[in-house]
Design an enzyme around this catalytic site. Structure first.
Site, PDB file in Angstrom:
ATOM      1  N   ALA A 108       0.825  -1.215   0.000  1.00 42.83           N
ATOM      2  CA  ALA A 108       0.000   0.000   0.000  1.00 42.83           C
ATOM      3  C   ALA A 108       0.856   1.259   0.000  1.00 42.83           C
ATOM      4  CB  ALA A 108      -0.931  -0.002   1.218  1.00 42.83           C
ATOM      5  N   GLU A 109       1.855   1.310   0.872  1.00 45.87           N
ATOM      6  CA  GLU A 109       2.692   2.509   0.956  1.00 45.87           C
ATOM      7  C   GLU A 109       3.508   2.699  -0.315  1.00 45.87           C
ATOM      8  OE1 GLU A 109       5.611   4.991   3.914  1.00 45.87           O
ATOM      9  OE2 GLU A 109       4.681   3.148   4.643  1.00 45.87           O
ATOM     10  N   THR A 110       3.966   1.611  -0.904  1.00 50.31           N
ATOM     11  CA  THR A 110       4.701   1.695  -2.166  1.00 50.31           C
ATOM     12  C   THR A 110       3.829   2.313  -3.250  1.00 50.31           C
ATOM     13  OG1 THR A 110       6.089  -0.202  -1.593  1.00 50.31           O
ATOM     14  CG2 THR A 110       5.874   0.334  -3.947  1.00 50.31           C
TER      15      THR A 110
END
Length: 189
Positions: A108-110
């Site tokens: 998700a953060e990527t």
């Protein structure tokens, strides 16, 4: 090799990948060309991860990050509005044999960070200031797909929702990330 038809004539030109030469198939003279893209040290990494060629200039000097490589994340679509990637479950599991909750958050953060970085544009960068995730269902095998959709694309902040699904399209987790957009610092003299 690719073939292109010239708009000014019907000559077909073949463009060589490695040599940087344009070779005319009609017998016209060879024309030396300088490639307008110099491969950076991370070109192979970018190609392997599915990063589109038009983004290599942006990422060519820094790559996609060691964690993204270790997790096996592979990009399918990339834009500020929608970024999609896959990640294998194998190698990213926790002790109980299911996909690690932290792996969901890494994916998700990527996705959210890359989308925010594209929105920031040249001379700016994105800094994550908040990320959260809710896990709905476990998965023990196969490939997970993360689909990142913009909620807000502002001048100083972006917010994206990322939905992870399994191979059957079932929702595994939902995450949200907010990034602050900042100007790059000028290099010190």
């Amino acid at each position: 090799m690719s073939c292109k038809a010239s708009a000014a004539s019907s000559a077909v030109v073949s463009v060589g990948k490695g040599a940087g030469l344009v070779v005319s198939l009609t017998g016209a003279s060879l024309v030396a060309m300088m490639d307008n893209f110099t491969p950076g040290p991370f070109t192979e990494e970018l190609v392997t991860a599915g990063i589109p060629a038009h983004l290599h200039g942006w990422l060519g000097h820094m790559g996609i990050g060691a964690l993204v490589v270790k997790m096996g994340i592979h990009f399918l679509e990339m834009s500020p509005e929608r970024t999609v990637a896959t990640m294998p479950v194998e190698g990213n599991t926790q002790v109980a044999g299911i996909l690690h909750g932290g792996a969901h958050v890494v994916l998700a953060e990527t996705l959210g960070s890359f989308a925010a970085g594209m929105h920031a544009g040249a001379g700016r960068h994105a800094l994550g200031i908040e990320v959260s995730a809710t896990h709905h269902r476990a998965v023990a095998a196969g490939t997970v797909t993360g689909t990142c959709t913009a909620i807000h694309l502002g001048r100083t902040l972006t917010t994206h929702e990322i939905v992870m699904t399994d191979e059957k399209g079932r929702r595994l987790s939902t995450a949200r990330i907010t990034n602050m957009l900042r100007d790059n610092e000028p290099p010190e003299a």
